[in-house]
Design a protein around this motif. Sequence first.
Motif, short mmCIF file in Angstrom:
data_model
loop_
_atom_site.label_atom_id
_atom_site.label_comp_id
_atom_site.label_asym_id
_atom_site.label_seq_id
_atom_site.Cartn_x
_atom_site.Cartn_y
_atom_site.Cartn_z
N MET A 1 0.82 -1.20 0.00
CA MET A 1 0.00 0.00 0.00
C MET A 1 0.86 1.26 0.00
N ASN A 2 2.01 1.19 0.67
CA ASN A 2 2.90 2.34 0.75
C ASN A 2 3.47 2.69 -0.62
N GLU A 3 3.76 1.66 -1.44
CA GLU A 3 4.30 1.89 -2.77
C GLU A 3 3.29 2.58 -3.67
N ILE A 4 2.03 2.22 -3.53
CA ILE A 4 0.98 2.84 -4.34
C ILE A 4 0.87 4.32 -4.01
N ASN A 5 0.92 4.66 -2.71
CA ASN A 5 0.86 6.07 -2.32
C ASN A 5 2.06 6.84 -2.87
N TYR A 6 3.22 6.22 -2.83
CA TYR A 6 4.43 6.86 -3.37
C TYR A 6 4.28 7.12 -4.87
N LEU A 7 3.79 6.12 -5.61
CA LEU A 7 3.60 6.28 -7.05
C LEU A 7 2.55 7.34 -7.37
N LEU A 8 1.47 7.37 -6.62
CA LEU A 8 0.44 8.39 -6.84
C LEU A 8 0.98 9.78 -6.54
N ALA A 9 1.77 9.92 -5.48
CA ALA A 9 2.36 11.21 -5.15
C ALA A 9 3.35 11.64 -6.24
N ALA A 10 4.14 10.71 -6.74
CA ALA A 10 5.09 11.04 -7.81
C ALA A 10 4.35 11.46 -9.07
N MET A 11 3.26 10.76 -9.41
CA MET A 11 2.48 11.14 -10.58
C MET A 11 1.84 12.51 -10.40
N LEU A 12 1.39 12.81 -9.21
CA LEU A 12 0.79 14.12 -8.94
C LEU A 12 1.82 15.23 -9.09
N VAL A 13 3.03 15.02 -8.56
CA VAL A 13 4.10 16.02 -8.69
C VAL A 13 4.47 16.22 -10.15
N MET A 14 4.59 15.13 -10.91
CA MET A 14 4.93 15.24 -12.33
C MET A 14 3.82 15.96 -13.10
#
Length: 105
Positions: free
Chosen positions: A1-14
């Motif tokens: 679950m932590n990896e999904i949040n990290y990926l979503l945050a990275a996509m949001l920043v990009m």
Amino acid sequence: MNEINYLLAAMLVMTVATYITRLTPFLLFSKGQESSLFNYISKSTPPMVMTILVIYMLKDVEYLTFEIVYTFIALLVTAGLHIYKRNALLSIVSGTIVYMIFVQT
């Protein structure tokens, strides 16, 4: 679950960074407000990019072999077509085709 949040945050920043970089020129250079700096950049960028590409192409050429002849013929075709037609895509593609024909035969 932590990896999904990290990926979503990275996509949001990009996404935000891409949106800001695409929006900024329209905000800074709105219609009716032409900048002399912007005009200089728009006119001088294509020749600078072409110069960098030529230098990059010539850096790996072995000047004591026959490869230099192929390279300079392709370079002359590219420059000649660009001067004659003023079409960067046509000149780059034609020069590349000429060079590839020489190298492959």
